[in-house]
Write an enzyme that holds these catalytic residues in place. Structure first.
Site, mmCIF file in Angstrom:
data_model
loop_
_atom_site.group_PDB
_atom_site.id
_atom_site.type_symbol
_atom_site.label_atom_id
_atom_site.label_comp_id
_atom_site.label_asym_id
_atom_site.label_seq_id
_atom_site.Cartn_x
_atom_site.Cartn_y
_atom_site.Cartn_z
ATOM 1 C CD GLU A 230 -5.750 15.132 30.356
ATOM 2 O OE1 GLU A 230 -6.833 15.241 30.979
ATOM 3 O OE2 GLU A 230 -5.187 14.054 30.154
ATOM 4 N N GLY A 232 -8.673 15.790 33.263
ATOM 5 C CA GLY A 232 -9.767 14.838 33.186
ATOM 6 C C GLY A 232 -11.022 15.409 32.560
ATOM 7 C CB CYS A 264 -8.355 11.841 30.701
ATOM 8 S SG CYS A 264 -7.150 11.616 32.012
#
Length: 464
Positions: A230, A232, A264
């Site tokens: 993950e 951003g 994010c």
């Protein structure tokens, strides 16, 4: 010992012990031993442990929240809210979903055979977590890992290193066996050796695109294991003419500036239809002006510093370039009294008259600033929303859910919201496209990342 420099005053907030290579591998040994026994524990007992972690952490919440604020700068109320809101909701939801998510897939009967597909634990799960939501980010991985019968090692960002021990201590206090959940605060080189050992069953990483590529190369060098990333986003919002402007503005201000814009899935760029553009911009500027900037340990402060000086300089550079290329600031230069306690404090900024020549509209800024751009149609907006290397979330603001859903199908993002933003639903997969990463956490889909499929093809009668 390693220092944690606080963005509040640039002083040393805490020190922590950085593990040697021998100490790191001793923790891996302990994790493997704990996991072998934990895999035999009933799901009901695993669920009870994870629910107990909430009670254990809550008993120390006040001190933990202050420590998080000192480490990364979010207001204390937001640090408490990260647990009381997000962590409690996610742990509870994951525990509720575990039975169905981990249930055997029993295939249709075939004479003389029993066929079952089972999700089994991968062994030891390594989570490399980010600093911006230091509790929520690792919970997304550690809790499903433990529920699935794994052990977990948490390599937290150095800026929020103490959270690794906060979480491991909460598991211990709740009755977890020794070694089941441990911090792994070691140098990058040591963590790479742990991965290279082929003794880790899955890796999850939350952080920068550059960091994600480094971890992926390390994982791929000697392993064929699940790896989730993950990384951003540059999350856009589209405001259509029929949107409820009061509701939309309030949510998009909060979506851009909560946690000093260091989310994010925070809103970083807004596309507003020309029919409501001027009204939106005026209302948005008024919303930004309501923030209270200051020392995040002080009551009433709603906006603290960004995490470090480099982050502050990146935001300043994006803002300056936007102005140089024709953007208009909606925040007066004297609207906020910026503390001089450290170079990490920034007045919140919003700009209109933006274009895609500006980094503010295309590159991840990750700070308290947002760009606004006028559009004449949904087609134009979709093209601009997709004009990014990222694709984590996007939001559409409209009273027409049928039209909004049709637009959403064309938007390149892991999640598309209607009249909502900056939120993770723990019953839905958290995923992205392009440079926002690969894989999924949360929801029943998230259990796939911390389990492996195993088929049982069992002949139950021998032909005569």
């Amino acid at each position: 010992m390693a220092d944690i420099i606080s963005p509040i005053d640039h002083g040393v907030a805490f020190t922590y012990h950085e593990l040697s290579e021998a100490e790191a591998f001793a923790r891996l040994d302990a994790a493997e031993a704990a996991q072998r026994a934990w895999a035999e524990v009933s799901l009901d007992d695993r669920v009870a442990l994870c629910r107990g972690v909430l009670d254990a952490y809550r008993t120390k919440l006040d001190g933990h929240a202050v420590a998080i604020t000192k480490m990364m700068g979010k207001p204390v109320g937001q640090a408490r809210g990260e647990f009381e809101g997000g962590v409690v909701e996610r742990v509870t939801s994951l525990c509720d979903q575990a039975s169905a998510a981990l249930a055997d897939d029993v295939l249709a009967e075939r004479e003389g055979f029993r066929r079952v597909v089972r999700r089994e634990p991968v062994g030891v799960v390594l989570d490399i977590a980010a600093w911006n939501y230091p509790l929520l980010v690792p919970i997304n991985v550690i809790v499903p890992a433990v529920l699935a019968g794994n052990a977990a090692l948490l390599k937290h960002a150095p800026q929020t290193a103490l959270v690794a021990e906060q979480i491991s201590a909460a598991f211990s206090d709740a009755g977890a066996p020794a070694g089941l959940v441990q911090g792994l605060m070691a140098p990058h080189e040591t963590v790479a050796k742990v991965i290279d050992s082929r003794r880790v069953g899955a890796v999850a990483f939350t952080g920068s695109v550059r960091g994600g590529h480094e971890v992926l190369r390390t994982v791929a060098q000697h392993n064929f294991i699940p790896a989730g990333f993950e990384l951003g986003g540059k999350d856009p919002a589209l405001v259509l003419p029929d949107a409820d402007l009061d509701f939309t503005v309030g949510n998009l201000v909060d979506g851009a500036f909560y946690n000093a814009g260091q989310s994010c899935c925070g809103i970083e760029r807004i596309y507003v239809h020309a029919d409501v553009y001027e009204r939106f911009v005026e209302a948005y500027a008024a919303g930004v002006a309501r923030y209270v900037l200051g020392n995040p340990l002080t009551d009433g402060v709603s906006l603290g510093p960004v995490v470090n000086e480099a982050a502050a300089e990146r935001v300043r550079a994006h803002n300056a370039q936007a102005l140089a290329l024709g953007a208009r600031s909606l925040v007066a230069a004297d609207a906020f009294d910026v503390p001089d306690l450290s170079p990490c404090y920034l007045a919140p900024q919003a700009f209109d008259r933006c274009t895609h020549e500006m980094d503010l509209m295309r590159e991840e800024t990750f700070g308290p600033t947002v760009g606004i751009m006028k559009v004449s149609s949904a087609d134009e907006a979709v093209a601009l929303m997709n004009d990014s290397a990222y694709g984590l979330t996007a939001s559409i603001w409209s009273a027409d859910d049928t039209r909004a859903e049709a637009i959403a199908r064309r938007v390149q993002a892991g999640t598309v919201f209607l009249n909502r933003c900056d939120y993770l639903d723990p019953e839905m997969p958290w995923t992205g496209v392009k440079d926002s990463g690969v894989g999924a956490s949360l929801g029943h889909h998230g259990f796939a990342q911390v389990t492996r499929l195993k088929s049982y093809h069992l002949r139950t009668s021998i032909p005569k």
